[in-house]
Design a protein around this motif. Sequence first.
Motif, PDB file in Angstrom:
ATOM      1  N   ARG A 112       0.832  -1.207   0.000  1.00 10.93           N
ATOM      2  CA  ARG A 112       0.000   0.000   0.000  1.00 10.93           C
ATOM      3  C   ARG A 112       0.867   1.258   0.000  1.00 10.93           C
ATOM      4  O   ARG A 112       0.584   2.226   0.692  1.00 10.93           O
ATOM      5  CB  ARG A 112      -0.925  -0.012   1.212  1.00 10.93           C
ATOM      6  CG  ARG A 112      -1.806  -1.249   1.305  1.00 10.93           C
ATOM      7  CD  ARG A 112      -2.632  -1.281   2.600  1.00 10.93           C
ATOM      8  NE  ARG A 112      -3.526  -0.139   2.667  1.00 10.93           N
ATOM      9  CZ  ARG A 112      -3.655   0.642   3.733  1.00 10.93           C
ATOM     10  NH1 ARG A 112      -2.927   0.416   4.821  1.00 10.93           N
ATOM     11  NH2 ARG A 112      -4.528   1.647   3.725  1.00 10.93           N
ATOM     12  N   ASP A 121       2.577   2.733  -6.866  1.00  9.10           N
ATOM     13  CA  ASP A 121       1.172   2.317  -6.887  1.00  9.10           C
ATOM     14  C   ASP A 121       0.937   1.257  -5.829  1.00  9.10           C
ATOM     15  O   ASP A 121       1.838   0.484  -5.494  1.00  9.10           O
ATOM     16  CB  ASP A 121       0.787   1.736  -8.259  1.00  9.10           C
ATOM     17  CG  ASP A 121       0.783   2.786  -9.344  1.00  9.10           C
ATOM     18  OD1 ASP A 121       0.008   3.756  -9.221  1.00  9.10           O
ATOM     19  OD2 ASP A 121       1.556   2.648 -10.307  1.00  9.10           O
ATOM     20  N   ASP A 122      -0.280   1.207  -5.312  1.00  9.08           N
ATOM     21  CA  ASP A 122      -0.662   0.099  -4.439  1.00  9.08           C
ATOM     22  C   ASP A 122      -0.754  -1.191  -5.253  1.00  9.08           C
ATOM     23  O   ASP A 122      -1.081  -1.181  -6.443  1.00  9.08           O
ATOM     24  CB  ASP A 122      -2.029   0.360  -3.794  1.00  9.08           C
ATOM     25  CG  ASP A 122      -1.973   1.457  -2.752  1.00  9.08           C
ATOM     26  OD1 ASP A 122      -0.861   1.848  -2.343  1.00  9.08           O
ATOM     27  OD2 ASP A 122      -3.056   1.926  -2.346  1.00  9.08           O
ATOM     28  N   TRP A 123      -0.470  -2.300  -4.613  1.00  7.91           N
ATOM     29  CA  TRP A 123      -0.682  -3.597  -5.261  1.00  7.91           C
ATOM     30  C   TRP A 123      -2.189  -3.826  -5.407  1.00  7.91           C
ATOM     31  O   TRP A 123      -2.986  -3.334  -4.608  1.00  7.91           O
ATOM     32  CB  TRP A 123      -0.104  -4.715  -4.399  1.00  7.91           C
ATOM     33  CG  TRP A 123       1.375  -4.857  -4.443  1.00  7.91           C
ATOM     34  CD1 TRP A 123       2.308  -3.854  -4.341  1.00  7.91           C
ATOM     35  CD2 TRP A 123       2.107  -6.078  -4.589  1.00  7.91           C
ATOM     36  NE1 TRP A 123       3.565  -4.390  -4.405  1.00  7.91           N
ATOM     37  CE2 TRP A 123       3.484  -5.748  -4.555  1.00  7.91           C
ATOM     38  CE3 TRP A 123       1.738  -7.406  -4.717  1.00  7.91           C
ATOM     39  CZ2 TRP A 123       4.487  -6.707  -4.662  1.00  7.91           C
ATOM     40  CZ3 TRP A 123       2.739  -8.369  -4.825  1.00  7.91           C
ATOM     41  CH2 TRP A 123       4.091  -8.014  -4.804  1.00  7.91           C
ATOM     42  N   PRO A 124      -2.590  -4.617  -6.408  1.00 10.87           N
ATOM     43  CA  PRO A 124      -4.014  -4.947  -6.542  1.00 10.87           C
ATOM     44  C   PRO A 124      -4.464  -6.041  -5.578  1.00 10.87           C
ATOM     45  O   PRO A 124      -5.640  -6.387  -5.539  1.00 10.87           O
ATOM     46  CB  PRO A 124      -4.126  -5.415  -7.990  1.00 10.87           C
ATOM     47  CG  PRO A 124      -2.771  -5.958  -8.304  1.00 10.87           C
ATOM     48  CD  PRO A 124      -1.791  -5.098  -7.541  1.00 10.87           C
ATOM     49  N   SER A 126      -3.658  -7.789  -1.401  1.00 12.66           N
ATOM     50  CA  SER A 126      -3.132  -7.451  -0.078  1.00 12.66           C
ATOM     51  C   SER A 126      -2.249  -8.577   0.452  1.00 12.66           C
ATOM     52  O   SER A 126      -2.249  -9.697  -0.069  1.00 12.66           O
ATOM     53  CB  SER A 126      -4.293  -7.235   0.898  1.00 12.66           C
ATOM     54  OG  SER A 126      -4.988  -8.467   1.122  1.00 12.66           O
TER      55      SER A 126
END
Length: 238
Positions: A112, A121-124, A126
């Motif tokens: 995140r 960018d955040d990962w898609p 978690s």
Amino acid sequence: MVARTDVADVLIVGGGTSGGVAARHLAEAGFKVVVLEQGHWPNESDFPGNKPEYELLAAKQWSPNPNLRGKPEDYPVNDSESDLPVIMYNAVGGTSVLFAACWTRALPSDFRVKTLDGVADDWPISYEELLPFYEINDRDMGVSGLVGNPAYPPGAAPPLPPFPIHKTGRRMAEALNRLGWHWWPGDNATPSMDYGHQKQCLRYGICRMGCPAGAKASTYITHFPLALNRGTQIITGA
């Protein structure tokens, strides 16, 4: 018309780390798998780590850089604009033959970075979504470690107990204690006892040159034998 029987369900190009994981699990799921690998099966008696001249061999014939190694199955890699050295090995098991066996995970916050730090960018996905697969991989690779690191959410213990901390590690831990900094024994993809096709780690400390003891979690030990037992065909020198 006679049905052909020599057609694979899955063709995997490259018998390295991820190729080994894919081949094993696809074969266990019942698929007919063929793997093409430009290198060959490693021969543990060739690994330099238990030989007196190991440092010289590691600088040339067993360098992690294919530009220096120059074996017939290698090809040159242009790293002139790279900030990091090339670490790549062409063989069944791929670069897992030479990796250092340090077995770390991304922290939950690493998924995140846009939200938390305003960069990239955040990962898609978690950490929590990936956790079951981290744990499967730990079991497949014979990981040794100590459960309970508070830097991570709760999860399953590694399949094997941790190694004892040697004098250097203990000195560092004592220094971190005085600073009030968190530390934890690192997980290792080397077994602290015999495990599956892996032998107990002898703690040579030369993981990046190949493991002459047959201990380190390279997929030519941990995955490809199980894939072969399920009918996978591995074509070397491809």
